[in-house]
Design an enzyme around this catalytic site. Sequence first.
Site, PDB file in Angstrom:
ATOM      1  N   CYS A 178       6.366   3.251  16.472  1.00 25.93           N
ATOM      2  CA  CYS A 178       7.424   2.972  17.571  1.00 25.93           C
ATOM      3  C   CYS A 178       8.774   2.915  17.118  1.00 25.93           C
ATOM      4  O   CYS A 178       9.050   2.351  16.234  1.00 25.93           O
ATOM      5  CB  CYS A 178       7.147   1.492  18.154  1.00 25.93           C
ATOM      6  SG  CYS A 178       5.857   1.443  19.702  1.00 25.93           S
ATOM      7  N   GLY A 190       0.955  -1.166   0.014  1.00 25.75           N
ATOM      8  CA  GLY A 190      -0.069   0.113  -0.190  1.00 25.75           C
ATOM      9  C   GLY A 190       0.942   1.409  -0.197  1.00 25.75           C
ATOM     10  O   GLY A 190       0.494   2.393  -0.768  1.00 25.75           O
ATOM     11  N   THR A 191       2.027   1.341   0.757  1.00 26.11           N
ATOM     12  CA  THR A 191       2.852   2.315   0.694  1.00 26.11           C
ATOM     13  C   THR A 191       3.324   2.502  -0.524  1.00 26.11           C
ATOM     14  O   THR A 191       3.479   3.944  -1.103  1.00 26.11           O
ATOM     15  CB  THR A 191       4.110   1.968   1.749  1.00 26.11           C
ATOM     16  OG1 THR A 191       3.499   1.774   2.969  1.00 26.11           O
ATOM     17  CG2 THR A 191       5.136   2.852   1.914  1.00 26.11           C
ATOM     18  N   THR A 242       9.773  -7.939 -11.598  1.00 29.24           N
ATOM     19  CA  THR A 242       9.167  -9.334 -12.356  1.00 29.24           C
ATOM     20  C   THR A 242       7.824  -9.482 -11.319  1.00 29.24           C
ATOM     21  O   THR A 242       7.910  -9.413 -10.175  1.00 29.24           O
ATOM     22  CB  THR A 242      10.184 -10.481 -12.248  1.00 29.24           C
ATOM     23  OG1 THR A 242      11.172 -10.232 -13.185  1.00 29.24           O
ATOM     24  CG2 THR A 242       9.396 -11.673 -12.546  1.00 29.24           C
ATOM     25  N   GLN A 288      -7.650   1.295   4.558  1.00 32.93           N
ATOM     26  CA  GLN A 288      -8.269   1.000   5.530  1.00 32.93           C
ATOM     27  C   GLN A 288      -9.924   0.531   5.417  1.00 32.93           C
ATOM     28  O   GLN A 288     -10.562  -0.053   6.178  1.00 32.93           O
ATOM     29  CB  GLN A 288      -8.320   1.674   6.967  1.00 32.93           C
ATOM     30  CG  GLN A 288      -6.769   1.908   7.496  1.00 32.93           C
ATOM     31  CD  GLN A 288      -6.570   0.608   8.165  1.00 32.93           C
ATOM     32  OE1 GLN A 288      -7.436  -0.324   8.724  1.00 32.93           O
ATOM     33  NE2 GLN A 288      -5.209   0.281   8.655  1.00 32.93           N
ATOM     34  N   ALA A 315      -3.256  -5.720   0.271  1.00 34.23           N
ATOM     35  CA  ALA A 315      -3.889  -6.874   0.417  1.00 34.23           C
ATOM     36  C   ALA A 315      -3.818  -7.691   1.781  1.00 34.23           C
ATOM     37  O   ALA A 315      -4.727  -8.094   2.279  1.00 34.23           O
ATOM     38  CB  ALA A 315      -2.994  -8.095  -0.391  1.00 34.23           C
TER      39      ALA A 315
HETATM   40  N1  PLP Z   1      -2.113   3.377   4.222  1.00 36.98           N
HETATM   41  C1  PLP Z   1      -2.866   3.273   5.599  1.00 36.98           C
HETATM   42  C2  PLP Z   1      -3.966   3.708   5.867  1.00 36.98           C
HETATM   43  C3  PLP Z   1      -2.209   2.057   6.218  1.00 36.98           C
HETATM   44  O1  PLP Z   1      -3.137   1.925   7.195  1.00 36.98           O
HETATM   45  C4  PLP Z   1      -1.162   1.238   5.905  1.00 36.98           C
HETATM   46  C5  PLP Z   1      -0.631   0.290   6.724  1.00 36.98           C
HETATM   47  O2  PLP Z   1      -0.825   0.268   7.921  1.00 36.98           O
HETATM   48  C6  PLP Z   1      -0.710   1.587   4.649  1.00 36.98           C
HETATM   49  C7  PLP Z   1      -1.073   2.537   3.963  1.00 36.98           C
HETATM   50  C8  PLP Z   1       0.461   0.976   4.094  1.00 36.98           C
HETATM   51  O3  PLP Z   1       0.275  -0.285   3.573  1.00 36.98           O
HETATM   52  P1  PLP Z   1       1.469  -1.488   3.503  1.00 36.98           P
HETATM   53  O4  PLP Z   1       1.823  -1.995   4.857  1.00 36.98           O
HETATM   54  O5  PLP Z   1       1.009  -2.401   2.408  1.00 36.98           O
HETATM   55  O6  PLP Z   1       2.539  -0.804   2.912  1.00 36.98           O
END
Ligand code: PLP
Length: 376
Positions: A323, A70-71, A239, A178, A202
Amino acid sequence: MRYYADSAATTPLHPEARRVMDEWNQREFGNASSLYAEGRRARAALDEAHEALAQHWGCLFGEVLFTGSGTEAANLAILGFALANPTDRRTIVLGAGDHHCVTHTVGWLGRLGYQVRWAPIDHEGRTRVDALPAIITEDVALVSVMMANNELGTIQPLAEIVAQARAVGAHVHTDAVQAFPTLHGSPWTVDDLGVDMVSISAHKFGGPKGIGALYVRGGTPLEPVVVGGGQERDMRAGTENVALALGMAEALRQALADPERDARRRAARDAFAAALDPKFIPTVPAAPRLDGHHHVRLPGADASAFLIRLDREGVCASSGSACSSGSLEPSHVLMAAGYSEEEARQGLRFSFGPEITIDQAQSMATLVNRVATAFG
Ligand code: PLP
């Protein structure tokens, strides 16, 4: 007995997602870019996973990109847009309470010649709609505000944010990590949101870690931030991990096949909240919030010390903020919401997955209350 109340941090891998991934890995190893049969089978499986997401989102197959998290999806949306932006607008608006994968793009945005303006949040973590006309103005190229806050659970007024962005011709990205795949039991499409880009991950809904996805509406300016081979339509080189993509698609299928999922989370959350000692002060008493979230403050307590005691008693919860070196940073979300530094160290997040029963949630509350009494 261990109690897991940290589903906002991650969720257990759904057994069906694990099965699909294991089956793939036992049988196949091909590179989806190879032209021979092994590669073509990998390509077909990857395409199937893309198609599952596109169908769910109500978008075109080519508007879904897989990423490593997600990041990475949010980074690509914001930095990739900043690199490609064809206009002379040089301001980007970010949500003050957004996840660090959004807020920490500020450094790179500065180096790319952008100024960042923060969309403020109120005491419950909700974006202040009254402030938007002064923040989202005609010099703004992109607005990135999350759909629901990972720490507090607050659901953002996305429709109002999108309306203001559209009024001045700005693009919009939302971090929906979320709030995917459903919000209060209802699936949503990208057209429901009306945004240009959406990030998801995911492992927050029963899928594997290490894969996320970005929806990019056709025609949205975007440059890749990971370059190399031409994977993901030249937008994310490297890949592809077919097994992870299949696991993500299967987790989505399983979540959608369980329409009571959010209702169960809410029932467990409400039972927990009702049984909790009143010395825990709810942070989001009135604003709309996610079904599984209950964020509280325990005045006088340091959340990290409290969480360590909870762990010893068998309860997994978190503060929802970072943390480092074993000590808790004051939460940037609580600080942005107007709390003092001391108060911003007192936040505790309990987040419930669909697997927790009401009985378990109540027993967990009893344990948490006992720890709070012993804590002083
Ligand atoms: N965005 C939100 C709102 C999240 O809660 C999180 C994970 O805690 C992320 C992005 C990041 O997702 P990932 O862990 O897949 O990088």
